[in-house]
Write an enzyme that holds these catalytic residues in place. Structure first.
Site, PDB file in Angstrom:
ATOM      1  N   GLU A 179     -16.634  -1.377  12.625  1.00 45.22           N
ATOM      2  CA  GLU A 179     -16.364  -2.769  12.995  1.00 45.22           C
ATOM      3  C   GLU A 179     -15.196  -3.298  12.191  1.00 45.22           C
ATOM      4  O   GLU A 179     -14.935  -2.811  11.087  1.00 45.22           O
ATOM      5  CB  GLU A 179     -17.582  -3.648  12.644  1.00 45.22           C
ATOM      6  CG  GLU A 179     -18.794  -3.311  13.451  1.00 45.22           C
ATOM      7  CD  GLU A 179     -20.030  -4.088  12.995  1.00 45.22           C
ATOM      8  OE1 GLU A 179     -19.909  -5.022  12.185  1.00 45.22           O
ATOM      9  OE2 GLU A 179     -21.104  -3.738  13.481  1.00 45.22           O
ATOM     10  N   PHE A 239     -22.483 -10.307  12.778  1.00 42.17           N
ATOM     11  CA  PHE A 239     -22.617  -8.851  12.791  1.00 42.17           C
ATOM     12  C   PHE A 239     -24.052  -8.374  12.605  1.00 42.17           C
ATOM     13  O   PHE A 239     -24.319  -7.177  12.663  1.00 42.17           O
ATOM     14  CB  PHE A 239     -21.675  -8.177  11.793  1.00 42.17           C
ATOM     15  CG  PHE A 239     -21.790  -8.666  10.374  1.00 42.17           C
ATOM     16  CD1 PHE A 239     -22.840  -8.257   9.580  1.00 42.17           C
ATOM     17  CD2 PHE A 239     -20.837  -9.519   9.844  1.00 42.17           C
ATOM     18  CE1 PHE A 239     -22.944  -8.696   8.268  1.00 42.17           C
ATOM     19  CE2 PHE A 239     -20.924  -9.965   8.531  1.00 42.17           C
ATOM     20  CZ  PHE A 239     -21.985  -9.547   7.742  1.00 42.17           C
ATOM     21  N   GLU A 279     -19.609 -13.299   9.306  1.00 40.25           N
ATOM     22  CA  GLU A 279     -18.422 -13.544   8.486  1.00 40.25           C
ATOM     23  C   GLU A 279     -17.589 -14.619   9.187  1.00 40.25           C
ATOM     24  O   GLU A 279     -17.265 -14.497  10.369  1.00 40.25           O
ATOM     25  CB  GLU A 279     -17.619 -12.238   8.356  1.00 40.25           C
ATOM     26  CG  GLU A 279     -16.435 -12.319   7.427  1.00 40.25           C
ATOM     27  CD  GLU A 279     -16.768 -12.031   5.949  1.00 40.25           C
ATOM     28  OE1 GLU A 279     -17.964 -11.947   5.591  1.00 40.25           O
ATOM     29  OE2 GLU A 279     -15.814 -11.914   5.174  1.00 40.25           O
ATOM     30  N   LYS A 337     -13.450  -5.325   9.524  1.00 38.37           N
ATOM     31  CA  LYS A 337     -13.909  -5.954   8.279  1.00 38.37           C
ATOM     32  C   LYS A 337     -13.069  -7.216   8.094  1.00 38.37           C
ATOM     33  O   LYS A 337     -11.931  -7.160   7.646  1.00 38.37           O
ATOM     34  CB  LYS A 337     -13.749  -5.019   7.085  1.00 38.37           C
ATOM     35  CG  LYS A 337     -14.262  -5.642   5.798  1.00 38.37           C
ATOM     36  CD  LYS A 337     -14.148  -4.689   4.627  1.00 38.37           C
ATOM     37  CE  LYS A 337     -14.863  -5.218   3.396  1.00 38.37           C
ATOM     38  NZ  LYS A 337     -14.479  -6.553   3.000  1.00 38.37           N
ATOM     39  N   ARG A 397     -22.978 -15.974   0.531  1.00 40.64           N
ATOM     40  CA  ARG A 397     -23.565 -14.713   0.062  1.00 40.64           C
ATOM     41  C   ARG A 397     -24.253 -14.893  -1.280  1.00 40.64           C
ATOM     42  O   ARG A 397     -25.110 -14.103  -1.661  1.00 40.64           O
ATOM     43  CB  ARG A 397     -22.528 -13.600   0.023  1.00 40.64           C
ATOM     44  CG  ARG A 397     -21.398 -13.863  -0.941  1.00 40.64           C
ATOM     45  CD  ARG A 397     -20.271 -12.914  -0.721  1.00 40.64           C
ATOM     46  NE  ARG A 397     -20.424 -11.686  -1.460  1.00 40.64           N
ATOM     47  CZ  ARG A 397     -19.774 -10.563  -1.156  1.00 40.64           C
ATOM     48  NH1 ARG A 397     -18.984 -10.526  -0.101  1.00 40.64           N
ATOM     49  NH2 ARG A 397     -19.909  -9.509  -1.881  1.00 40.64           N
ATOM     50  N   ARG A 421     -18.902 -14.724   3.827  1.00 38.80           N
ATOM     51  CA  ARG A 421     -20.145 -14.380   4.487  1.00 38.80           C
ATOM     52  C   ARG A 421     -20.992 -15.621   4.681  1.00 38.80           C
ATOM     53  O   ARG A 421     -21.020 -16.504   3.827  1.00 38.80           O
ATOM     54  CB  ARG A 421     -20.879 -13.380   3.619  1.00 38.80           C
ATOM     55  CG  ARG A 421     -22.001 -12.696   4.329  1.00 38.80           C
ATOM     56  CD  ARG A 421     -22.212 -11.370   3.694  1.00 38.80           C
ATOM     57  NE  ARG A 421     -23.261 -10.631   4.349  1.00 38.80           N
ATOM     58  CZ  ARG A 421     -23.599  -9.402   3.976  1.00 38.80           C
ATOM     59  NH1 ARG A 421     -22.973  -8.821   2.985  1.00 38.80           N
ATOM     60  NH2 ARG A 421     -24.562  -8.763   4.605  1.00 38.80           N
TER      61      ARG A 421
HETATM   62  P1  AMP Z   1     -16.599  -6.596  -0.048  1.00 37.40           P
HETATM   63  O1  AMP Z   1     -16.520  -8.092  -0.060  1.00 37.40           O
HETATM   64  O2  AMP Z   1     -15.279  -5.948  -0.217  1.00 37.40           O
HETATM   65  O3  AMP Z   1     -17.677  -6.071  -0.947  1.00 37.40           O
HETATM   66  O4  AMP Z   1     -17.056  -6.196   1.436  1.00 37.40           O
HETATM   67  C1  AMP Z   1     -18.273  -6.592   1.982  1.00 37.40           C
HETATM   68  C2  AMP Z   1     -18.126  -7.907   2.714  1.00 37.40           C
HETATM   69  O5  AMP Z   1     -17.337  -7.783   3.880  1.00 37.40           O
HETATM   70  C3  AMP Z   1     -19.432  -8.447   3.237  1.00 37.40           C
HETATM   71  O6  AMP Z   1     -20.172  -9.089   2.234  1.00 37.40           O
HETATM   72  C4  AMP Z   1     -18.993  -9.409   4.324  1.00 37.40           C
HETATM   73  O7  AMP Z   1     -18.783 -10.684   3.751  1.00 37.40           O
HETATM   74  C5  AMP Z   1     -17.641  -8.867   4.754  1.00 37.40           C
HETATM   75  N1  AMP Z   1     -17.558  -8.396   6.153  1.00 37.40           N
HETATM   76  C6  AMP Z   1     -16.508  -8.600   6.966  1.00 37.40           C
HETATM   77  N2  AMP Z   1     -16.696  -8.062   8.162  1.00 37.40           N
HETATM   78  C7  AMP Z   1     -17.930  -7.481   8.157  1.00 37.40           C
HETATM   79  C8  AMP Z   1     -18.691  -6.738   9.114  1.00 37.40           C
HETATM   80  N3  AMP Z   1     -18.245  -6.468  10.336  1.00 37.40           N
HETATM   81  N4  AMP Z   1     -19.913  -6.297   8.712  1.00 37.40           N
HETATM   82  C9  AMP Z   1     -20.385  -6.549   7.486  1.00 37.40           C
HETATM   83  N5  AMP Z   1     -19.704  -7.234   6.544  1.00 37.40           N
HETATM   84  C10 AMP Z   1     -18.479  -7.702   6.866  1.00 37.40           C
END
Ligand code: AMP
Length: 592
Positions: free
Chosen positions: A281, A373, A333, A283, A303, A288
């Site tokens: 998917e 999502f 998101e 990102k 979050r 969040r």
């Molecule tokens: P990170 O912030 O780098 O740890 O990446 C995880 C975060 O990506 C999650 O906590 C979400 O806020 C965000 N995110 C964006 N798109 C998605 C998606 N399709 N599925 C899950 N998380 C997503």
């Protein structure tokens, strides 16, 4: 219950860094208190064990600064303020200062009162409720009331808890295992040589061994916690037997921890961990949202599980109009979107989380698109045990998508690396951070970085670290904090230093996050000062870029960063989400 009992436990917990030894002490304590105390006291015990009076999902602060603690210690000990301040310089910890001051006082008065756990809890709760004029004085008085009847050791922990600086390092797994031993092990003991807890259980069935009995119950306790998000509730049910845990249900309006995702090294790694085929998917680089819909009532959590409903009136409306469900919990998101349909980076829209005025104006100026999502609850049914494929299908059935407003996350399902790579390029082209890969048959695991999904990012790796110390600058920069000691975390939440950062911040506020802005955020969090260096409550998370991760004896994490630089302020993150030592170990191996 006497507060002294909890203080004795704190003393034991601080005397060891071994997780199993901590587990043993907590389990013993719970077993003893189990028969005596009611649910209300037990819930206070579980909260205060970790040095807080609110559950994890409640971000309320006590708002008690070091200067106020000095006032309290001064007036309740009868010593001079200069004496207290000089001890603070010497000891660097106001908890220890309070202990010393109260023991001096106790030598001159023979009189001692005992304080109860409930007294401490109720005064701390009142602290958080003080607002407006004179609130600081009222807070100091509330703490004075406690200190006046406290023993020196009690005073130490009262000051540490009001400063929100307990650092007791008890993770979820320690609490879970402690509950297991306190209820399900008939007898247990700590074997210092073997470092294990030997136990026998009265409830052990003939067919199972100690090991399988233990792991079965541990899984049930963890599952119950995933739903309850509160160990005291789990404990309260577990007391009545393991089957009672099934009575714990998800409640709309009470947030669950969000599932977290580790990073994949590359596409092969993702397929290996998640199986073939898996889902990929976009990102989205936004923030969040955990959205609870109860009829027409919509509540939005970040979050970190803070409530941000009022900041997002358009999301409430979009959810009400386009989600066909009476009750549901969604994971999504929200991402900034430009007129050209390209996504904007998180930093462009980050002010939407905090700003509480001119909201209508912001809604127009900084439009966001909601990308849902996941779904955790739907019309009375808990969905977290269902497979991701099933949850996604349920989501598809209830959502009406609207371009650039409300969408289901853009997804492909494939087992082919080149297809996945093409999708990755497409994601970056429209302004995303990369891809999320997801395991199709996996459940939703709240709070865990279990690897049911993995992120694949385009950029060079960055770390989310928390500031624990800072140093004032010189010359033109005097008055600003200009060098920041940052830390990562181990599995029990103990913070480990990894280095100092001083580049990447701006000189002027108009240019972005400046030294001045960061200084203003840190000043209210100061807990001790020594020369030019201050120690702060670990609250401010920053994203750090670097050239290389190196082994080092200088810092407690065992690592140092070459050329670290400040990239972003991550106000959307909480301390338990910062980079972990496990992850650094992995990065270090990868780098080699
Ligand atoms: P990170 O912030 O780098 O740890 O990446 C995880 C975060 O990506 C999650 O906590 C979400 O806020 C965000 N995110 C964006 N798109 C998605 C998606 N399709 N599925 C899950 N998380 C997503």
């Amino acid at each position: 219950m006497e507060y002294k009992k909890l203080v004795d436990l704190y003393e034991k917990l601080f005397s060891t860094s071994k997780r199993l030894e901590k587990t043993y002490h907590i389990a013993k304590f719970l077993k003893n208190e189990l028969e005596r105390e009611n649910s209300e006291v037990l819930s206070i015990i579980f909260l205060m064990l970790r040095g807080r009076i609110f559950p994890d999902w409640d971000d309320t602060n006590l708002g008690f600064a070091a200067k106020m603690a000095i006032k309290s210690i001064t007036s309740s000990s009868g010593l001079s303020q200069s004496q207290i301040e000089s001890w603070w310089k010497e000891l660097g910890d106001l908890g220890l200062v309070a202990e010393k001051a109260m023991s001096k006082k106790k030598q001159s008065t023979l009189f001692t009162n005992s304080i109860s756990l409930q007294d401490v809890y109720s005064n701390l709760k009142k602290l958080s409720e003080q607002e407006g004029q004179g609130s600081n004085d009222r807070k100091v008085k509330l703490v004075n009331q406690l200190l006046t009847s406290a023993s020196p050791k009690e005073a130490k922990y009262i000051i540490r808890i009001v400063l929100e600086d307990m650092r007791v390092g008890i993770g979820d797994s320690t609490l879970r295992d402690s509950i297991f031993y306190s209820i399900f092990a008939g007898s247990f003991d700590y074997d210092f040589k073997q470092n294990i807890l030997n136990y026998s259980s009265s409830q052990l069935s003939k067919s199972s061994s100690n090991d399988s009995f233990r792991s079965e119950i541990i899984v049930s306790l963890q599952d119950a916690y995933d739903i309850a998000n509160d160990w005291s509730i789990v404990f309260d049910h577990a007391k009545n037997g393991i089957s009672d845990l099934e009575k714990i249900k998800l409640t709309i309006g009470k947030p669950l921890k969000v599932m977290l995702f580790p990073k994949a090294v590359d596409f092969e790694d993702a397929f290996e961990r998640l199986g073939k085929p898996c889902a990929f998917e976009f990102k989205y680089d936004g923030f969040r949202m955990q959205i609870h819909k109860d009829g027409n009532d919509v509540t939005i959590f970040t979050r970190r599980l803070d409530t941000v409903t009022e900041q997002f009136p358009e999301i409430q409306e979009l959810v009400n109009k386009n989600i066909k469900a009476d009750t549901c919990i969604l994971d999504a998101e929200a991402v900034g979107i430009g007129k050209d349909g390209r996504y904007r980076p998180f930093q462009d829209i980050s002010q939407r989380i905090k700003r509480k005025h001119d909201i209508d104006k912001l809604v127009k100026e900084l439009p966001i698109e909601l990308n849902i999502f996941d779904i955790l609850y739907l019309d009375g049914k808990t969905m977290i045990k269902e497979s991701y494929a099933k949850r996604r299908e349920a989501l598809t059935n209830i959502i009406t998508t609207k371009k650039m407003r409300i969408n289901i996350s853009e997804q492909i399902i494939t087992e082919d690396i080149s297809t996945a790579k093409r999708f990755f390029d497409k994601a970056l082209e429209v302004g995303n951070e990369g891809l999320m890969a997801k395991k199709l048959d996996a459940p939703y695991k709240p709070g865990a970085r279990v690897g049911y999904g993995m992120k694949i990012k385009g950029m060079k790796e960055s770390l989310d670290l928390v500031i624990i110390k800072a140093e004032y600058g010189e010359g033109k920069r005097a008055g600003w904090l200009t060098s920041f000691t940052v830390a990562c975390m181990d599995e029990d939440g103990v913070l480990l230093e990894i280095g100092k950062v001083s580049t990447g911040l701006k000189e002027k506020d108009e240019e972005g996050t400046s030294f001045n802005i960061l200084t203003q955020l840190l000043i209210p969090l100061i807990i001790s000062e020594s020369g030019k260096e201050v120690t702060v409550k670990p609250r401010i998370i920053i994203e750090i870029g670097y050239e290389e991760l190196q082994r080092s004896q200088t810092y407690s994490s065992g690592y140092a960063l070459r050329f670290p630089r400040f990239l972003n302020l991550r106000e959307d993150r909480s301390v338990d989400e910062i980079t972990t030592i496990d992850y650094l170990d992995k990065l270090y191996l990868e780098q080699k």
